[in-house]
Design a protein around this motif. Structure first.
Motif, mmCIF file in Angstrom:
data_model
loop_
_atom_site.group_PDB
_atom_site.id
_atom_site.type_symbol
_atom_site.label_atom_id
_atom_site.label_comp_id
_atom_site.label_asym_id
_atom_site.label_seq_id
_atom_site.Cartn_x
_atom_site.Cartn_y
_atom_site.Cartn_z
ATOM 1 N N PRO A 1 -21.231 -3.410 15.217
ATOM 2 C CA PRO A 1 -21.667 -4.794 14.971
ATOM 3 C C PRO A 1 -22.640 -4.920 13.802
ATOM 4 O O PRO A 1 -22.626 -5.927 13.096
ATOM 5 C CB PRO A 1 -22.302 -5.225 16.299
ATOM 6 C CG PRO A 1 -22.600 -3.967 17.033
ATOM 7 C CD PRO A 1 -21.551 -2.987 16.599
ATOM 8 N N LEU A 2 -23.482 -3.894 13.586
ATOM 9 C CA LEU A 2 -24.390 -3.933 12.444
ATOM 10 C C LEU A 2 -23.606 -3.922 11.141
ATOM 11 O O LEU A 2 -23.904 -4.680 10.205
ATOM 12 C CB LEU A 2 -25.349 -2.746 12.497
ATOM 13 C CG LEU A 2 -26.319 -2.608 11.321
ATOM 14 C CD1 LEU A 2 -27.256 -3.811 11.242
ATOM 15 C CD2 LEU A 2 -27.130 -1.316 11.433
ATOM 16 N N THR A 3 -22.589 -3.071 11.057
ATOM 17 C CA THR A 3 -21.750 -3.027 9.859
ATOM 18 C C THR A 3 -21.101 -4.378 9.601
ATOM 19 O O THR A 3 -21.070 -4.863 8.463
ATOM 20 C CB THR A 3 -20.672 -1.941 10.011
ATOM 21 O OG1 THR A 3 -21.309 -0.670 10.138
ATOM 22 C CG2 THR A 3 -19.740 -1.923 8.808
ATOM 23 N N LEU A 4 -20.585 -4.995 10.643
ATOM 24 C CA LEU A 4 -19.944 -6.301 10.491
ATOM 25 C C LEU A 4 -20.966 -7.372 10.120
ATOM 26 O O LEU A 4 -20.701 -8.227 9.269
ATOM 27 C CB LEU A 4 -19.221 -6.682 11.780
ATOM 28 C CG LEU A 4 -17.982 -5.843 12.107
ATOM 29 C CD1 LEU A 4 -17.525 -6.107 13.533
ATOM 30 C CD2 LEU A 4 -16.854 -6.129 11.118
ATOM 31 N N ALA A 5 -22.133 -7.336 10.748
ATOM 32 C CA ALA A 5 -23.163 -8.337 10.459
ATOM 33 C C ALA A 5 -23.641 -8.253 9.019
ATOM 34 O O ALA A 5 -24.100 -9.244 8.440
ATOM 35 C CB ALA A 5 -24.349 -8.162 11.410
ATOM 36 N N ARG A 6 -23.529 -7.076 8.408
ATOM 37 C CA ARG A 6 -23.936 -6.873 7.011
ATOM 38 C C ARG A 6 -22.832 -7.240 6.010
ATOM 39 O O ARG A 6 -23.052 -7.171 4.809
ATOM 40 C CB ARG A 6 -24.319 -5.416 6.800
ATOM 41 C CG ARG A 6 -25.629 -5.010 7.457
ATOM 42 C CD ARG A 6 -25.820 -3.497 7.366
ATOM 43 N NE ARG A 6 -27.196 -3.112 7.655
ATOM 44 C CZ ARG A 6 -27.634 -1.849 7.729
ATOM 45 N NH1 ARG A 6 -26.775 -0.853 7.540
ATOM 46 N NH2 ARG A 6 -28.896 -1.595 7.978
#
Length: 471
Positions: free
Chosen positions: A144-149
């Motif tokens: 989710p962090l990768t997607l949020a970035r």
């Protein structure tokens, strides 16, 4: 730098409450790597609570923090308050995925997922704006962090997904919603959490559950679990199941390859197109993975020939096969850094890579090996079983570190024994004293075995030529 999230957008995505207006240029979960302009997400884990670092994050330039409660000393206008911060991060990732028109690839596998992700990033970047996971951010917060970035105008996104247990990949691939999903290979990694390798295959195949309609499942035909993984994809109703390997009938079939010390010359047929290209790092396993990677490129609608040509620029990463020339007197030895992680499959591949290396005059092939972890009750036998790849690689000396590696040490012929120690710190001076000019030294072990300590020590003195001097 473009705006990634406004306060209003982040509040809508998470259902959170805001009291101020701000614009975030990035998203961070760690104050040690936080950049000014980031939105800081205060995750709560077993060891620490990110809420303890909110004030520090704001002081370092974070525009706001995603939190689950008010923070003493931090103005309310600097907070985005949600019920649960991990759920909030997932909501940001889901919203970022929904707002982009990017073609998305998801990558998993027992071995090679990070290097394949990095290769995809490198060969797709010349064809469009490409976003990918940082390092090995592949778990319940990394995805989710990768997607949020991910910026809204991303054209290609590469999401690495890992697992230690069943049911871990399923929610992450549904969050990523890939157009192509690659399983590099299925091996006995994290086997202590499964009854057998078939369970690992089933867990890896969860990645297909998130495929977008019309998406492609990309599977290693040469792997022993190919049939089981393919059957899972078929049960899920996936129409585009693409195979790669040495069989001429594969969608990406290896025709020939010529190994070299710095890379391999490859000829392959990819979905009817014959291609010749160079893989910029040595190793048969990287050649194999290049076939699956090119199938992903094809499934994403990018130019396969251009991508293949870009492989020459893809080198090995730190801890995953990177090489250094280390000065020793007026000469040097070569260091192969495989210290990031290890399992029986990756250990065999690394030893085969060492076997292809050419030592200098009077040089030797030296393997420095640390414990392979999370292998369950069969772990000791798997360590003893490394005697075959060690022998096949023509290793002249083997140094072993750790209680599990004691099993390999016990079956090594006396003439191949370098030294044994229970820890890498104790082994280090023994390795250092034995190395001489012309040697090729490969260091590998699971992250927890701390073999990187040996690599770092050997590389500790840089010269202007980029080599390393030993005192």
């Amino acid at each position: 730098m473009s705006i990634l999230w406004t306060a209003e957008e982040a509040a809508r995505a998470t259902g959170g409450k805001i009291a101020g207006s701000w614009q975030a240029m990035g998203v961070s979960i760690d104050t040690r790597t936080l950049e000014p302009g980031d939105l800081f997400v205060a995750l709560t884990g077993e060891a620490r609570d990110g809420h303890q670092f909110v004030a520090d994050a704001i002081a370092k330039g974070a525009v706001a923090a995603l939190v689950s409660r008010a923070i003493e000393g931090v103005p309310a206008e600097k907070l985005l308050i949600v019920a649960d911060t991990l759920d909030g991060l997932n909501a940001l990732g889901r919203a970022a995925r929904a707002r982009t028109q990017a073609r998305v690839a998801a990558v998993t596998g027992s071995v090679g997922k990070t290097s394949s992700k990095e290769a995809l990033k490198a060969i797709l970047s010349p064809q469009g704006k490409t976003h990918a996971s940082v390092a090995s951010y592949n778990n319940l917060w990394g995805v989710p962090l990768t997607l949020a970035r991910m910026p809204a105008d991303t054209q290609f996104a590469i999401i690495e997904i890992g697992m230690n247990h069943a049911d871990e990949i399923r929610p992450l691939t549904r969050l990523a919603r890939p157009h192509a999903a690659l399983i590099t290979t299925v091996e006995a990694v994290h086997i202590e959490h499964f009854s057998g390798i078939e369970g690992i295959a089933d867990a890896k195949a969860e990645i297909f559950e998130g495929l977008e309609p019309g998406g492609a499942a990309v599977i290693n035909h040469d792997n022993g679990q190919y049939g089981r993984v393919r059957d899972t994809a078929q049960r899920l109703g996936i129409a585009s199941i693409l195979s790669f390997g040495s069989d001429p009938a594969c969608d990406a079939a290896l025709i020939s390859y010529a190994p070299g010390e710095t890379g391999s010359q490859v000829t392959a047929r990819v979905r009817g197109q014959t291609l010749s290209y160079v893989v910029g790092a040595p190793g048969r396993h990287l050649v194999q993975n290049s076939l699956g990677i090119l199938l992903v490129v094809s499934a994403l609608g990018a130019d396969v020939a251009k991508a293949a040509a870009s492989f020459a620029q893809v080198g090995a990463a730190k801890g995953r096969g990177s090489r250094s020339r280390i000065a020793i007197g007026s000469d040097a030895f070569e260091l192969i850094d495989e210290s990031y992680n290890a399992n029986p499959a990756s250990m065999a591949a690394a030893l085969a890579l060492l076997g292809e290396a050419k030592p200098g005059p009077s040089g030797r092939r030296i393997a420095v090996l640390g414990d392979m972890l999370e292998l369950g009750p069969g772990g000791p036998d798997m360590h003893e079983g490394l005697i075959a790849p060690v022998t096949n690689a023509g290793c002249d000396l083997v140094f072993c570190s750790g209680k599990l590696m004691a099993r390999l040490w016990a079956v090594l012929p006396p003439e191949r024994r370098g030294a044994y120690a229970e820890t890498s710190a104790i082994l280090l001076p023994l390795v250092d004293a034995a190395i001489r000019a012309g040697d090729v030294v490969m260091v590998k072990g699971s992250f927890g075995s701390r073999m990187g300590l040996i690599v770092d020590a050997l590389k500790s003195r840089q010269t202007v030529e980029g080599a390393v001097s030993r005192a």
